[in-house]
Design a protein around this motif. Structure first.
Motif, PDB file in Angstrom:
ATOM      1  N   SER A  85       0.935  -1.278   0.034  1.00 13.22           N
ATOM      2  CA  SER A  85       0.008   0.055  -0.057  1.00 13.22           C
ATOM      3  C   SER A  85       0.793   1.395   0.078  1.00 13.22           C
ATOM      4  CB  SER A  85      -1.013   0.034   1.068  1.00 13.22           C
ATOM      5  OG  SER A  85      -0.143  -0.317   2.351  1.00 13.22           O
ATOM      6  N   ASP A 114      -2.904   6.359   2.555  1.00 11.43           N
ATOM      7  CA  ASP A 114      -2.598   4.913   3.022  1.00 11.43           C
ATOM      8  C   ASP A 114      -1.402   4.772   1.945  1.00 11.43           C
ATOM      9  OD1 ASP A 114      -4.221   4.577   5.022  1.00 11.43           O
ATOM     10  OD2 ASP A 114      -5.841   3.699   3.688  1.00 11.43           O
ATOM     11  N   PRO A 142      -3.652  -2.235  -6.894  1.00 10.61           N
ATOM     12  CA  PRO A 142      -5.021  -2.458  -6.647  1.00 10.61           C
ATOM     13  C   PRO A 142      -5.590  -2.546  -5.058  1.00 10.61           C
ATOM     14  CG  PRO A 142      -4.602  -4.068  -8.373  1.00 10.61           C
ATOM     15  CD  PRO A 142      -3.346  -3.298  -7.877  1.00 10.61           C
ATOM     16  N   GLY A 143      -6.358  -1.965  -4.517  1.00  9.13           N
ATOM     17  CA  GLY A 143      -6.780  -1.881  -3.276  1.00  9.13           C
ATOM     18  C   GLY A 143      -7.729  -0.641  -2.832  1.00  9.13           C
ATOM     19  N   ARG A 144      -7.917  -0.319  -1.594  1.00 13.13           N
ATOM     20  CA  ARG A 144      -8.488   0.852  -1.226  1.00 13.13           C
ATOM     21  C   ARG A 144      -7.907   1.751  -0.276  1.00 13.13           C
ATOM     22  NH1 ARG A 144     -13.960   1.818  -1.487  1.00 13.13           N
ATOM     23  NH2 ARG A 144     -15.113   2.389   0.770  1.00 13.13           N
ATOM     24  N   GLU A 162     -14.306  11.955  -5.260  1.00 17.90           N
ATOM     25  CA  GLU A 162     -14.303  10.353  -4.819  1.00 17.90           C
ATOM     26  C   GLU A 162     -15.156  10.240  -3.558  1.00 17.90           C
ATOM     27  OE1 GLU A 162     -12.804   7.872  -6.194  1.00 17.90           O
ATOM     28  OE2 GLU A 162     -11.986   8.790  -7.968  1.00 17.90           O
ATOM     29  N   PRO A 163     -15.879   8.984  -3.505  1.00 16.35           N
ATOM     30  CA  PRO A 163     -16.515   8.764  -2.189  1.00 16.35           C
ATOM     31  C   PRO A 163     -16.127   9.302  -0.934  1.00 16.35           C
ATOM     32  CG  PRO A 163     -16.391   6.865  -3.707  1.00 16.35           C
ATOM     33  CD  PRO A 163     -15.343   7.850  -4.083  1.00 16.35           C
ATOM     34  N   ARG A 164     -16.809   9.739  -0.066  1.00 14.62           N
ATOM     35  CA  ARG A 164     -16.546   9.934   1.299  1.00 14.62           C
ATOM     36  C   ARG A 164     -16.085   8.731   2.088  1.00 14.62           C
ATOM     37  NH1 ARG A 164     -18.029  14.692   4.151  1.00 14.62           N
ATOM     38  NH2 ARG A 164     -19.428  15.314   2.387  1.00 14.62           N
ATOM     39  N   ALA A 165     -15.413   8.916   2.957  1.00 15.33           N
ATOM     40  CA  ALA A 165     -15.027   7.765   3.610  1.00 15.33           C
ATOM     41  C   ALA A 165     -15.913   7.650   4.891  1.00 15.33           C
ATOM     42  CB  ALA A 165     -13.570   7.823   4.766  1.00 15.33           C
ATOM     43  N   VAL A 176     -12.224   8.036   0.044  1.00 14.36           N
ATOM     44  CA  VAL A 176     -11.782   6.904  -0.258  1.00 14.36           C
ATOM     45  C   VAL A 176     -11.680   6.457  -1.758  1.00 14.36           C
ATOM     46  CG1 VAL A 176     -13.993   5.915   0.324  1.00 14.36           C
ATOM     47  CG2 VAL A 176     -11.930   4.407   0.485  1.00 14.36           C
ATOM     48  N   THR A 178     -10.774   3.592  -4.667  1.00 13.38           N
ATOM     49  CA  THR A 178     -10.400   2.009  -4.870  1.00 13.38           C
ATOM     50  C   THR A 178      -9.965   1.924  -6.219  1.00 13.38           C
ATOM     51  OG1 THR A 178     -12.739   1.859  -3.653  1.00 13.38           O
ATOM     52  CG2 THR A 178     -11.878  -0.094  -5.254  1.00 13.38           C
ATOM     53  N   VAL A 179      -8.946   1.130  -6.087  1.00 10.94           N
ATOM     54  CA  VAL A 179      -8.068   0.934  -7.308  1.00 10.94           C
ATOM     55  C   VAL A 179      -8.236  -0.646  -7.704  1.00 10.94           C
ATOM     56  CG1 VAL A 179      -5.865   0.602  -8.452  1.00 10.94           C
ATOM     57  CG2 VAL A 179      -6.473   2.602  -6.881  1.00 10.94           C
ATOM     58  N   SER A 180      -8.723  -0.734  -9.095  1.00 13.91           N
ATOM     59  CA  SER A 180      -9.068  -2.139  -9.274  1.00 13.91           C
ATOM     60  C   SER A 180      -7.972  -2.710 -10.268  1.00 13.91           C
ATOM     61  CB  SER A 180     -10.410  -2.113  -9.961  1.00 13.91           C
ATOM     62  OG  SER A 180     -10.313  -1.329 -11.149  1.00 13.91           O
TER      63      SER A 180
END
Lengths: 180, 199
Positions: A85, A114, A142-144, A162-165, A176, A178-180
């Protein structure tokens, strides 16, 4: 089979060696008496004194020990599994991720999250040609990732794109990614 | 004491403890000694149970950067450790670090472990990070957990790709923020088709 034959030969050889080693050794009957005489002679002459070691040798040994301990302690400071990370050099497992923030009144913008050990000095954004817009490209696996922007070194601002945590443990606004 | 004894004794006294206390320099550099020790202890617990430690390090560093006090940092790290453990119970031992971290966030958002298990079985070996993340994001967006779960499970059942899960999140965001979806967009949230997810 050849393997079994080899094993048989090896076992037989081993047995012969063991038998030879177990055979009692016959000593000259006068050996004990001669050994005792020699011990008494040494005792009468006084114990042989060990060679005097200089004091500096003890100091050197201690210094070497300390140095070794320091080295060991340094090698103990290992980053624990930080591979997953952090921002890394581009490779097949990473994805380019561009972060962008419109913050016209700011003189500097950085991102912490992170992916960069939450280090405010690690990932500054640079101003784009578009007035007041800042950007940076990351290479992420990839991860969050939770992250937030630091404006002018004193104000936290989340990424509105991006979305709020869901929750923030420490009160700062957080996005937050997100990587795919 | 003879010099011959000094050397091995010094190694035992200084070297062995150094080896036993392998510490993460990022923590020792940025946290006070007591906080770093507390976090290292939690990391040892994680290691002992086979859980990843990096998310714990990042949580502690997050607290440090955001100016949290020692107690708050240690509580946050301990809480994350518990969530990682629950995530592993839900997903099993084969889940990787990214999946566990994402699942821990989902559980924290109030999603039931059963939802994660259902999702995992529907994905049958495909990566779980994006579907779980989208599920969590939908809940964070204000979608009731059961409705969000049904919607994500439906897409998983349809064999949706990661991109399709991300598109589901975008559509939901737009709908909830009052922006009408485009002509090619399908409704973001599917009507409930699954039985209630076990908790």
């Amino acid at each position: 089979m050849p393997v079994e034959r080899d094993d048989g030969i090896r076992d037989e050889l081993l047995q012969r060696v063991v038998t030879e080693l177990r055979r009692p050794v016959r000593l000259d009957p006068s050996v004990d008496a001669r050994a005792l005489r020699e011990i008494r002679r040494l005792g009468a002459a006084g114990r042989p004194r060990p060679a005097q070691r200089p004091l500096w040798l003890a100091g050197a040994a201690l210094a070497a020990s300390l140095l070794l301990a320091v080295l060991l302690r340094s090698s103990g400071d290992i980053p624990v599994s930080r591979v997953a990370s952090t921002i890394v050099a581009p490779d097949a497992s990473t994805r380019p991720v561009r972060l962008r923030l419109a913050s016209p009144a700011s003189s500097r913008v950085a991102v912490v999250g992170d992916f960069n050990d939450w280090d405010p000095g690690a990932t500054p954004l640079r101003p784009t040609e578009e007035q007041g817009v800042w950007t940076v490209e990351l290479q992420l696996r990839p991860g969050r990732y939770h992250y937030t922007f630091l404006i002018d070194g004193r104000r936290w601002e989340r990424d509105p794109s991006e979305p709020r945590a869901n929750a923030s443990d420490f009160g700062a606004p957080m996005s937050v990614l997100t990587v795919s | 004491m003879s010099p011959a004894c000094v050397f091995p004794l010094a190694i035992v006294m200084l070297g062995v403890p150094a080896l036993l206390q392998a510490q993460d320099r990022r923590l020792t550099d940025r946290l006070d000694r007591a906080t770093a020790a507390g976090v290292h202890q939690l990391m040892d617990s994680a290691k002992a149970t086979g859980l990843p430690t990096e998310p714990l390090v990042q949580k502690a560093l997050e607290g440090s950067t955001l100016g949290a006090d020692s107690e708050r940092i240690q509580m946050a790290v301990a809480s994350l450790l518990g969530q990682l453990g629950r995530a592993r119970e839900a997903l099993g031992g084969d889940a990787n670090e990214a999946e566990l971290t994402t699942a821990a966030g989902a559980l924290r958002a109030g999603l039931p472990p059963g939802a994660l298990r259902r999702l995992q079985s529907l994905r049958s070996g495909r990566p779980l990070v994006v579907p779980i993340a989208v599920l969590t994001d939908l809940v964070a967006e204000g979608v009731p957990p059961e409705q969000a779960t049904q919607s994500v499970l439906q897409l998983a059942r349809d064999g949706g790709s990661d991109d399709e899960f991300v598109a589901l999140r975008r559509r939901t965001q737009m709908e909830r923020r009052g922006r009408p979806p485009g002509p090619t967009d399908r409704p973001a949230l599917q009507p409930a088709a699954d039985p209630p997810v076990d908790r």
